[in-house]
Design an enzyme around this catalytic site. Structure first.
Site, PDB file in Angstrom:
ATOM      1  N   LYS A 221       0.842  -1.196   0.000  1.00 51.76           N
ATOM      2  CA  LYS A 221       0.000   0.000   0.000  1.00 51.76           C
ATOM      3  C   LYS A 221       0.880   1.251   0.000  1.00 51.76           C
ATOM      4  O   LYS A 221       0.687   2.157  -0.784  1.00 51.76           O
ATOM      5  CB  LYS A 221      -0.899  -0.053   1.234  1.00 51.76           C
ATOM      6  CG  LYS A 221      -1.886   1.064   1.356  1.00 51.76           C
ATOM      7  CD  LYS A 221      -2.843   0.783   2.505  1.00 51.76           C
ATOM      8  CE  LYS A 221      -3.669   2.008   2.847  1.00 51.76           C
ATOM      9  NZ  LYS A 221      -4.598   1.756   3.957  1.00 51.76           N
ATOM     10  N   ARG A 283      -5.186  -5.123   6.396  1.00 48.54           N
ATOM     11  CA  ARG A 283      -5.718  -6.464   6.705  1.00 48.54           C
ATOM     12  C   ARG A 283      -7.133  -6.672   6.160  1.00 48.54           C
ATOM     13  O   ARG A 283      -7.717  -7.737   6.351  1.00 48.54           O
ATOM     14  CB  ARG A 283      -5.659  -6.709   8.216  1.00 48.54           C
ATOM     15  CG  ARG A 283      -6.381  -5.683   9.057  1.00 48.54           C
ATOM     16  CD  ARG A 283      -5.993  -5.807  10.523  1.00 48.54           C
ATOM     17  NE  ARG A 283      -6.504  -4.733  11.347  1.00 48.54           N
ATOM     18  CZ  ARG A 283      -5.912  -3.543  11.491  1.00 48.54           C
ATOM     19  NH1 ARG A 283      -4.797  -3.268  10.844  1.00 48.54           N
ATOM     20  NH2 ARG A 283      -6.435  -2.623  12.273  1.00 48.54           N
ATOM     21  N   GLU A 368      -4.699  -7.632  15.151  1.00 50.32           N
ATOM     22  CA  GLU A 368      -4.266  -6.279  14.789  1.00 50.32           C
ATOM     23  C   GLU A 368      -5.454  -5.319  14.888  1.00 50.32           C
ATOM     24  O   GLU A 368      -5.282  -4.134  15.121  1.00 50.32           O
ATOM     25  CB  GLU A 368      -3.661  -6.259  13.374  1.00 50.32           C
ATOM     26  CG  GLU A 368      -2.730  -5.079  13.157  1.00 50.32           C
ATOM     27  CD  GLU A 368      -1.877  -5.202  11.912  1.00 50.32           C
ATOM     28  OE1 GLU A 368      -0.676  -4.905  12.001  1.00 50.32           O
ATOM     29  OE2 GLU A 368      -2.396  -5.582  10.853  1.00 50.32           O
ATOM     30  N   LYS A 519       9.348  -1.023  14.490  1.00 49.85           N
ATOM     31  CA  LYS A 519       9.863  -0.641  13.170  1.00 49.85           C
ATOM     32  C   LYS A 519      10.924   0.439  13.314  1.00 49.85           C
ATOM     33  O   LYS A 519      11.979   0.378  12.699  1.00 49.85           O
ATOM     34  CB  LYS A 519       8.726  -0.069  12.315  1.00 49.85           C
ATOM     35  CG  LYS A 519       7.862  -1.078  11.622  1.00 49.85           C
ATOM     36  CD  LYS A 519       7.064  -0.322  10.555  1.00 49.85           C
ATOM     37  CE  LYS A 519       5.791  -1.007  10.188  1.00 49.85           C
ATOM     38  NZ  LYS A 519       4.913  -0.193   9.366  1.00 49.85           N
TER      39      LYS A 519
HETATM   40  C1  G6Q Z   1      -2.570  -4.151   8.124  1.00 50.62           C
HETATM   41  C2  G6Q Z   1      -1.357  -3.440   8.433  1.00 50.62           C
HETATM   42  C3  G6Q Z   1      -0.082  -4.111   7.941  1.00 50.62           C
HETATM   43  C4  G6Q Z   1       0.269  -3.789   6.498  1.00 50.62           C
HETATM   44  C5  G6Q Z   1       1.719  -4.193   6.255  1.00 50.62           C
HETATM   45  C6  G6Q Z   1       2.151  -3.962   4.840  1.00 50.62           C
HETATM   46  O1  G6Q Z   1      -3.677  -3.757   8.407  1.00 50.62           O
HETATM   47  O2  G6Q Z   1      -1.480  -2.133   8.023  1.00 50.62           O
HETATM   48  O3  G6Q Z   1      -0.098  -5.494   8.095  1.00 50.62           O
HETATM   49  O4  G6Q Z   1      -0.588  -4.433   5.627  1.00 50.62           O
HETATM   50  O5  G6Q Z   1       2.555  -3.505   7.128  1.00 50.62           O
HETATM   51  O6  G6Q Z   1       2.049  -2.620   4.508  1.00 50.62           O
HETATM   52  P1  G6Q Z   1       2.225  -2.142   3.021  1.00 50.62           P
HETATM   53  O7  G6Q Z   1       1.127  -2.736   2.211  1.00 50.62           O
HETATM   54  O8  G6Q Z   1       2.156  -0.653   3.058  1.00 50.62           O
HETATM   55  O9  G6Q Z   1       3.562  -2.637   2.553  1.00 50.62           O
END
Ligand code: G6Q
Length: 555
Positions: A221, A283, A368, A519
């Protein structure tokens, strides 16, 4: 108290009274005292209609929730609690596109990802459904061209291997769905998933694959996630070791992201980028372009069937009265054990090998979402929030941890999931598989008394060891066969059950601030591990010593 200025939502009024002060909560506390010691055996005795009363069908799923330590009165009080907690208002606010993810000031509209073309879902005054379907159409064009062998790699060969690079929400849904729908997938293509920053994950994923026949989907994302970007760069290096010319990456990389700038910078043609929106939580994103690997595996038609299953459960959740609402009932029962019986966990036990990654998927979805300890108005909770979800496919679990479920000291409510028909009929395997679900749910609920054990001729000293106390609750979820529709309905069932619980707990089920600190620290320590000098470590003494030890070993 620090109050978020975004706090005003349609549901705001309903959550003003702290959970433990809601009258339904207090009534449930008193009611629990009277029910705490009641046995399921007794609740079933003399109530021939119990199974029929406590069952429900929706979106192709059947739920038997009669084996719970509850009565009609319990359910009435739980529905009161849902109403006093504003579950309906909050649900309606979600479907209306309100910014119910308060701490991130975002709408929560994963339900729009599976909307029919004629549906309307508004975000900031704009119907987002046409855009959703535009992306689905582009995904289908790509999926078809790859599946038909029209999309060629740099040597002119068709793509035979697809590797999704992503993590968390950009990985768990795609892996789970691929495994669950493997029966419907292209068997002449290879699908693999890389998530871990551990180089082993990438190395094993490309093992034996021909670069010229391999397509990487970089799913992120944000397109900034350390694990995903590190793996994406390694993927490019791996390809270029054979392809040589960087221009060839265009035929071997596509991206799924909301960050067009970063995608372009990485070297992926924006024409091969599939977008989604900030109103889709990670998620909750498996129906968005994050599901591109799923669509490639099972084809656009089966992907549409998956979305139709989600949609059917969405409609049920949105319109059914609370008393007949499957996700609401499951959510309320989860609260009943979590907050009144003090259960810490829920076991999810799919009796279908294809659902082997479903518990792992649910771990993220549930924990989460509801692993929070601050309420929407910024105050710490003084009650338990989301339970721990875990599980394994049956019957394997029976030969490992079920001992604790049956005779341990902990109360673990179980969700059994099974199907009337197998996708792989083989002799009497399926009858035996299903016999095990029914047997386990029965044994957990009703156990075996000392008198029954003794009557079998068991010596007195062994009787306590062979006695099963029973009174252990479970849901049994059944569907006819594992189709894409059923998978969609099943995932949506848990999404909305999680929603219901989060609304009762008055927490933000859609943020995830708890993953941030680790992180930040990892980034800082990452550069310290390779630093030339030993000075400058300012962590606690334990962390400092671990870093020094690793530095010595790596040198
Ligand atoms: C889910 C969280 C988390 C996210 C990952 C990957 O609800 O936000 O699991 O999906 O950290 O993030 P990116 O898609 O931004 O790489």
């Amino acid at each position: 108290m620090v109050v978020n200025k975004n706090l005003k939502t349609a549901a705001d009024g309903d959550t003003k009274i702290a959970l433990p002060r809601r009258s339904a909560w207090q009534a449930l506390t008193r009611h629990h005292e009277t029910l705490r010691t009641r046995q399921l055996r007794d609740l079933f005795a003399g109530d021939a209609g119990r199974a029929e009363r406590f069952q429900l069908e929706a979106a192709g799923l059947f739920l038997d929730y009669s084996k719970h330590r509850m009565t009609d009165e319990t359910m009435t009080l739980l529905f009161d609690l849902a109403r006093q907690s504003g579950v309906e208002a909050r649900r309606d606010a979600m479907f209306a596109g309100e910014r119910i993810n308060l701490t991130e000031n975002r709408s929560v509209l994963h339900v729009a990802l599976r909307a029919a073309p004629t549906d309307t879902y508004m975000v900031d005054g704009q119907n987002v459904v046409p855009e959703v379907h535009q992306v689905l159409k582009r995904m289908a064009t790509l999926a078809n061209s790859i599946r038909l062998g029209q999309w060629r790699g740099y040597t002119g060969e068709p793509i035979r291997n697809v590797i999704n690079i992503g993590i968390g929400g950009s990985d768990l849904g795609p892996v789970m769905a691929y495994e669950a729908l493997r029966h419907y997938s292209r068997r002449d293509m290879t699908f693999r998933f890389v998530s871990n920053i551990d180089g082993t994950d990438f190395t094993e994923a490309v093992h034996g694959l021909v670069p010229a026949q391999t397509l990487f989907i970089v799913s992120s994302k944000t397109f900034t996630t350390l694990e995903t970007m590190t793996n994406a760069h390694s993927a490019r290096d791996w390809l270029l070791r054979s392809a040589k010319d960087p221009a060839h990456t265009a035929r071997h990389f596509v991206a799924v992201s909301t960050n067009a700038g970063a995608v372009r910078e990485f070297g992926i043609d924006p024409a091969n980028m599939f977008g989604f929106w900030d109103w889709v939580g990670g998620r909750y994103s498996m129906d968005s372009a994050i599901g591109l690997s799923t669509m490639l595996a099972v084809g656009p038609d089966n992907f549409a069937r998956l979305l139709a299953g989600f949609r059917a459960m969405d409609q049920h959740f949105r319109t059914a009265p609370l008393e007949k609402n499957m996700p609401v009932i499951m959510g309320l029962l989860a609260v009943w054990y979590n907050n009144f019986f003090g259960s810490q966990t829920v076991a999810v036990l799919p009796y279908d090998q294809y659902l082997k990654r479903f518990p792992a998927y649910l771990q993220q979805l549930t924990m989460e979402s509801n692993g929070k300890s601050i309420t929407l108005d910024g105050t710490p909770v003084d009650y338990q929030t989301g339970p721990i979800f875990w599980g394994e496919p049956g019957t394997n679990g029976q030969h490992s941890f079920y001992q604790l479920l049956h005779q341990g000291t902990k109360l673990v409510p179980c969700d059994f999931i099974g199907f009337s028909r197998s996708l792989n009929p083989l002799g009497n395997h399926h009858d035996l598989l299903m016999a095990n679900i029914f047997a386990q749910a029965e044994a957990l609920a009703f156990g075996k008394t000392a008198a029954e054990v003794k009557a079998e001729g068991t010596p007195d000293w062994l009787v306590p060891h062979r006695t099963f106390a029973g009174n252990r609750p479970s849901n049994v979820i059944l569907a006819e066969v594992l189709t894409p529709e059923v998978l969609g309905a099943l995932v949506a069932l848990y999404e909305h059950s999680v929603f219901t619980q989060g609304a009762i707990f008055s927490i933000d089920s859609f943020d995830q601030w708890g993953v941030e600190l680790g992180k930040v620290l990892a980034k800082r320590i990452g550069s310290e591990l390779s630093a030339a000098t030993d000075s400058g470590l300012t962590h606690d003494v334990s962390t400092n010593a671990l870093i020094r030890r690793y530095r010595r070993a790596r040198a």
